[in-house]
Design a protein around this motif. Structure first.
Motif, PDB file in Angstrom:
ATOM      1  N   LYS A   5       9.158 -24.679  11.842  1.00 10.76           N
ATOM      2  CA  LYS A   5       8.835 -25.323  13.124  1.00 10.76           C
ATOM      3  C   LYS A   5       9.922 -25.059  14.159  1.00 10.76           C
ATOM      4  O   LYS A   5       9.639 -24.803  15.322  1.00 10.76           O
ATOM      5  N   ALA A   6      11.173 -25.114  13.738  1.00 11.77           N
ATOM      6  CA  ALA A   6      12.287 -24.845  14.654  1.00 11.77           C
ATOM      7  C   ALA A   6      12.250 -23.398  15.138  1.00 11.77           C
ATOM      8  O   ALA A   6      12.497 -23.114  16.318  1.00 11.77           O
ATOM      9  N   PHE A   7      11.915 -22.473  14.232  1.00 11.46           N
ATOM     10  CA  PHE A   7      11.827 -21.055  14.599  1.00 11.46           C
ATOM     11  C   PHE A   7      10.714 -20.825  15.622  1.00 11.46           C
ATOM     12  O   PHE A   7      10.909 -20.146  16.632  1.00 11.46           O
ATOM     13  N   SER A  10      11.695 -22.229  18.984  1.00  7.49           N
ATOM     14  CA  SER A  10      12.672 -21.394  19.695  1.00  7.49           C
ATOM     15  C   SER A  10      12.005 -20.158  20.295  1.00  7.49           C
ATOM     16  O   SER A  10      12.380 -19.707  21.375  1.00  7.49           O
ATOM     17  N   ILE A  11      11.011 -19.602  19.624  1.00  6.19           N
ATOM     18  CA  ILE A  11      10.275 -18.452  20.169  1.00  6.19           C
ATOM     19  C   ILE A  11       9.546 -18.864  21.449  1.00  6.19           C
ATOM     20  O   ILE A  11       9.617 -18.170  22.463  1.00  6.19           O
ATOM     21  N   PHE A  12       8.841 -19.985  21.395  1.00  7.31           N
ATOM     22  CA  PHE A  12       8.125 -20.463  22.583  1.00  7.31           C
ATOM     23  C   PHE A  12       9.081 -20.772  23.727  1.00  7.31           C
ATOM     24  O   PHE A  12       8.803 -20.446  24.881  1.00  7.31           O
TER      25      PHE A  12
END
Length: 102
Positions: A5-7, A10-12
């Motif tokens: 979820k954190a990854f 961070s992409i968004f």
């Protein structure tokens, strides 16, 4: 699961910031301003004189070209055609839907 979820978050976030940066600094490139920011102002008088040198009506050609150059800050090379190098210049039309720029 938390790392995934954190990854994704961070992409968004990075895509959002990239989009925001482009909104404040649009990429406005034409034949006269490649490699420079902001685009440099061209000498419309010289560019239009070269464009209209073979015209049957040079005064009319220079007047129309000057208007188009002032709005678009570019003039296609040569005495006719080559509109692909200056899209703004090519898209301008008169009230009768004829090409405005020579």
């Amino acid at each position: 699961m938390g790392i995934l979820k954190a990854f994704v978050a961070s992409i968004f976030l990075s895509l959002f910031l990239f989009h925001l940066a482009q909104a404040f600094h649009p990429n406005q490139l034409d034949a006269t301003s490649i490699g420079t920011y902001p685009p440099t102002k061209i000498d419309c008088g010289k560019a239009c004189a070269a464009r209209c040198i073979l015209s049957k009506r040079p005064n009319l050609c220079n007047r129309a070209c000057g208007t188009c150059c002032g709005r678009c800050n570019c003039v296609p090379p040569g005495t006719s055609g080559n509109y692909e190098s200056c899209a703004c210049y090519a898209e301008m039309t008169t009230r009768g839907n004829k090409k405005k720029c020579p």
